[in-house]
Structures are given as structure tokens and as C-alpha cells.
Design an enzyme around this catalytic site. Sequence first.
Site, PDB file in Angstrom:
ATOM      1  N   GLU A  41       4.786   1.832 -11.333  1.00 31.66           N
ATOM      2  CA  GLU A  41       5.197   2.383 -12.634  1.00 31.66           C
ATOM      3  C   GLU A  41       5.749   1.292 -13.552  1.00 31.66           C
ATOM      4  O   GLU A  41       6.576   1.543 -14.431  1.00 31.66           O
ATOM      5  CB  GLU A  41       6.256   3.505 -12.469  1.00 31.66           C
ATOM      6  CG  GLU A  41       5.885   4.583 -11.470  1.00 31.66           C
ATOM      7  CD  GLU A  41       4.805   5.520 -11.970  1.00 31.66           C
ATOM      8  OE1 GLU A  41       3.921   5.051 -12.693  1.00 31.66           O
ATOM      9  OE2 GLU A  41       4.847   6.716 -11.630  1.00 31.66           O
TER      10      GLU A  41
ATOM     11  N   ARG B 176       8.512   6.730 -14.735  1.00 34.02           N
ATOM     12  CA  ARG B 176       9.579   5.802 -14.347  1.00 34.02           C
ATOM     13  C   ARG B 176      10.862   6.533 -14.008  1.00 34.02           C
ATOM     14  O   ARG B 176      11.584   6.151 -13.070  1.00 34.02           O
ATOM     15  CB  ARG B 176       9.797   4.789 -15.473  1.00 34.02           C
ATOM     16  CG  ARG B 176       8.681   3.773 -15.551  1.00 34.02           C
ATOM     17  CD  ARG B 176       8.638   2.996 -16.846  1.00 34.02           C
ATOM     18  NE  ARG B 176       7.492   2.075 -16.822  1.00 34.02           N
ATOM     19  CZ  ARG B 176       6.957   1.507 -17.888  1.00 34.02           C
ATOM     20  NH1 ARG B 176       7.455   1.760 -19.089  1.00 34.02           N
ATOM     21  NH2 ARG B 176       5.926   0.684 -17.758  1.00 34.02           N
TER      22      ARG B 176
ATOM     23  N   GLU C 227      -5.932  -1.967 -12.342  1.00 33.50           N
ATOM     24  CA  GLU C 227      -7.209  -2.480 -11.866  1.00 33.50           C
ATOM     25  C   GLU C 227      -6.981  -3.742 -11.049  1.00 33.50           C
ATOM     26  O   GLU C 227      -5.878  -4.325 -11.088  1.00 33.50           O
ATOM     27  CB  GLU C 227      -8.143  -2.771 -13.048  1.00 33.50           C
ATOM     28  CG  GLU C 227      -8.487  -1.537 -13.839  1.00 33.50           C
ATOM     29  CD  GLU C 227      -9.500  -1.768 -14.963  1.00 33.50           C
ATOM     30  OE1 GLU C 227      -9.827  -0.801 -15.663  1.00 33.50           O
ATOM     31  OE2 GLU C 227      -9.947  -2.930 -15.120  1.00 33.50           O
TER      32      GLU C 227
ATOM     33  N   ARG D  16      29.679   6.397  15.833  1.00 31.73           N
ATOM     34  CA  ARG D  16      29.500   5.160  16.597  1.00 31.73           C
ATOM     35  C   ARG D  16      30.853   4.518  16.918  1.00 31.73           C
ATOM     36  O   ARG D  16      31.660   4.265  16.025  1.00 31.73           O
ATOM     37  CB  ARG D  16      28.636   4.189  15.791  1.00 31.73           C
ATOM     38  CG  ARG D  16      28.479   2.799  16.398  1.00 31.73           C
ATOM     39  CD  ARG D  16      27.652   2.816  17.652  1.00 31.73           C
ATOM     40  NE  ARG D  16      27.309   1.455  18.068  1.00 31.73           N
ATOM     41  CZ  ARG D  16      26.762   1.146  19.233  1.00 31.73           C
ATOM     42  NH1 ARG D  16      26.491   2.111  20.111  1.00 31.73           N
ATOM     43  NH2 ARG D  16      26.465  -0.108  19.536  1.00 31.73           N
TER      44      ARG D  16
ATOM     45  N   LEU E 271      -4.674   3.718 -14.000  1.00 26.63           N
ATOM     46  CA  LEU E 271      -4.490   2.665 -14.991  1.00 26.63           C
ATOM     47  C   LEU E 271      -4.746   1.288 -14.384  1.00 26.63           C
ATOM     48  O   LEU E 271      -5.550   0.510 -14.903  1.00 26.63           O
ATOM     49  CB  LEU E 271      -3.065   2.734 -15.569  1.00 26.63           C
ATOM     50  CG  LEU E 271      -2.682   1.637 -16.551  1.00 26.63           C
ATOM     51  CD1 LEU E 271      -3.555   1.683 -17.800  1.00 26.63           C
ATOM     52  CD2 LEU E 271      -1.196   1.749 -16.935  1.00 26.63           C
TER      53      LEU E 271
ATOM     54  N   PHE F 150      -5.097   0.627  -6.304  1.00 29.90           N
ATOM     55  CA  PHE F 150      -3.816   1.199  -5.875  1.00 29.90           C
ATOM     56  C   PHE F 150      -3.639   2.635  -6.391  1.00 29.90           C
ATOM     57  O   PHE F 150      -2.547   2.998  -6.851  1.00 29.90           O
ATOM     58  CB  PHE F 150      -2.631   0.350  -6.345  1.00 29.90           C
ATOM     59  CG  PHE F 150      -2.648  -1.070  -5.885  1.00 29.90           C
ATOM     60  CD1 PHE F 150      -2.872  -1.411  -4.563  1.00 29.90           C
ATOM     61  CD2 PHE F 150      -2.429  -2.105  -6.792  1.00 29.90           C
ATOM     62  CE1 PHE F 150      -2.874  -2.727  -4.136  1.00 29.90           C
ATOM     63  CE2 PHE F 150      -2.431  -3.428  -6.378  1.00 29.90           C
ATOM     64  CZ  PHE F 150      -2.661  -3.745  -5.046  1.00 29.90           C
TER      65      PHE F 150
ATOM     66  N   SER G  57       0.431  -5.772 -14.201  1.00 29.57           N
ATOM     67  CA  SER G  57       1.432  -5.771 -15.264  1.00 29.57           C
ATOM     68  C   SER G  57       0.790  -5.913 -16.638  1.00 29.57           C
ATOM     69  O   SER G  57       1.271  -5.348 -17.624  1.00 29.57           O
ATOM     70  CB  SER G  57       2.438  -6.908 -15.039  1.00 29.57           C
ATOM     71  OG  SER G  57       3.210  -6.665 -13.875  1.00 29.57           O
TER      72      SER G  57
ATOM     73  N   SER H 164      -2.959   6.374  -6.052  1.00 31.98           N
ATOM     74  CA  SER H 164      -2.431   7.406  -5.158  1.00 31.98           C
ATOM     75  C   SER H 164      -3.338   8.635  -5.210  1.00 31.98           C
ATOM     76  O   SER H 164      -3.685   9.108  -6.294  1.00 31.98           O
ATOM     77  CB  SER H 164      -1.016   7.794  -5.579  1.00 31.98           C
ATOM     78  OG  SER H 164      -0.104   6.750  -5.324  1.00 31.98           O
TER      79      SER H 164
END
Length: 384
Positions: free
Chosen positions: A367, A246, A126, A271, A124, A155, A131, A157
Site C-alpha cells: 500500500e 493505507r 507490476e 512465566r 496496480l 504481487f 513505488s 492478492s
Amino acid sequence: MQFDLTDDQREIQELARRFTADRITPHAGEWDEKHIFPRPTIKAAADLGFAAIYVSEESGGIALGRLEAALIMEAMAYGCPSTSAFISIHNMASWMIDRFGSASVKAKYLPDLVTMDRLASYCLTEPGSGSDAAALKTRAVRDGDDYIVTGTKQFISGAGENEVYVAMVRTGPDTPEGQGPKGISALVIEKGMPGVSFGAQEKKLGWHSQPTAQVIFDNVRVPAENLVGAEGEGFRIAMMGLDGGRLNIGACSLGGAQRCLDEAIRYTKDRQQFGKPIADFQNTQFTLADMATELEAARALLYIAAAKVTAGAPDRTRFAAMAKRLATDTGSAVVDRALQLHGGYGYLQDYPIERFWRDLRVHSILEGTNQVMRMIVGRDLTRQ
């Protein structure tokens, strides 16, 4: 309203947890450090049905709901948020084909997507439309029985590694309506089609276990039968896909944050400072208490939103946006405090905290940014 998981949901959750403990957690640090894309592990997830979680049984999927998907993503993100998120994106693209594709498109692609013999990307964003997704410029012009596609996606994936790309393209005329959301369609484009190429792999802060690059379409001839849905429905389909995406990315934040909370509890009990474990200090206990409380609150909202998306509730998009915003912001905040509790050791790659800190940071961007999530919620509230 369901306030506890069913026996079947617990079985799915436990299956995903066992898979993560065996196949993801022991190797995730090496994948991150060496930028290894763990395709064999991802393929193994498909053997459990995790490549087609909400794809219909008729198409070879396991036809579960969005809550079950969230449980799976959360469990796998406990080991590696980057790998879990990659599997989520594949599921989103596969669902879009199953839900809106024609019989021929489903027959052409879903058998290999269900088994992950082929992997799918969602395209989606570009370079000039993030946004403002409806401003995308990638153009598909009808030419007989084909579309000629030209443009660039950013971007993405799986870019360069995956074989299938569900791309949102502009098919509308050069009119105000055609240049808006109603001028966008969805096409399935294959890696091997002439004119498809990829940019250089992005050098990222996190998500090192999956490839990310531009996808470039240069006069790519795509069969018109590869249309997903009708012309002009692409943006609506893309947004419906994002409701589930989302939820899944929020679930990835929950899983990563839970891992870091567990690591912080173990570390602070071990610790020693000032003659006793730092977990004995009230400040440490208050910090851990806040981390756990905020994480459970975010988890509860995300599970409710998942049930709404599965049921097709009228307010599902608002709840998905609310849940994504809260889960990703909370997840990053929990991991940041876990790193602080580890002190200087948390900043070292010898411990897993810094990897989760880097991986979860992008969840409030992708997303739909968390600012856009607020916009979606605010618009819905004032529209009523």
C-alpha cells in the site's frame, strides 16, 4: 474532533470482535501452517456486511465510514492479519467500482462482490513499477467497443482465486503526458476472459492464508463499458483507493500488535524466573508500558486520519500516509518486543507470536512503502 467511539461504532467493533473470536482466531494457526485460503470464513464476513463496508446502500453495501472500516479490520487482524488484509483489499476494489463505475458496471459486478460470491483484487503493481507506480506498462488499446489489454501485474492478492480484477492500465498516447499518470485508466477484468492467466503462487515469509501471484494479460478483450471512471482517471482513482487501503493496513497492524501485547502480558505473568513471574521485574513492566503507549498513540493518529478521509478533508492523504507509516512501524516493533518477552518460546510455532511477526512485516512495504509515506508527507508539508 471525536475523541471517543460512538455507541454505533462500538457495536460494529464488538460485532467484528465476536466474529473474529468465533471464526478466525481458532483456525488462523492452521491456515498459516497449511497455507489454507479460508474462503468460507471470508464469505461469512460478507454476511455481516464486511465485504462492502463503504459501498453505498444503493449498491447493497453498509455505507459506513473509514473509521468503522478501521475498527473492523483491527478487530479481525487480532485473529489473523493476513485474512483481515485480504478482506480490506476486496473492499477497496468494490468501493472503486461503486464510487467511479458506470451504472452498468455497478450492476454487473457489485451484487456478487457485496455477497462475496465473487472476490475482487486490486491490480496496480507490476514487475518493473512498484513505488514508481505511474510508470506501469500494462497497455490497453481501444478496438471498437473493447480494449485489448496486454501486460503483467505483480504481487496481486487473490490472484488465481479471485474472479474480478480492477486493473490500472495505460490507455494514453505515446507522448510524455500519455506515458505519465494522466495516461492511466482503470478497467474491470474477469478471471474467465480469454488471455487471462496467473503465475505460480509466491512463496512468502507471511500472509500464508491468502494467495499471491502475478496476473498476466495476453491480448485480453475487455468491454469498454468496464472502464471505471473516465479514460485518464485511473491513477487518481487508484490513489484515492490507497488512502483507505493505507488506513486499513495500519489498522491490521494495530490489531495484530494488540494481540501480541495481550499474549505478552499473559505469558510474563505466568512465566517464572528467579523465583517469581517475570512480569514482576521492572524491566518487563517498562517494556510492556512502552508497547502499550506507542500502540495507543498510533491508534489515535489512525482514527483521526480515518475521520479525515471520510470527511474528504484537504489533508486526508497526508494524514493517511502518516498514520500508515506510524501504525505499521509501531505494530512490527510491538510484536518484535512481544517475541523477545517470550524468549525462545516466542520463536516456536506453538505460540502465535512468530506468525504475527511474519505477517506484519509486509505492512511497511505494501500500500506504498513507508519510505514513500515519508515522501508524501514531506512533499505536502513543503508545498504549503
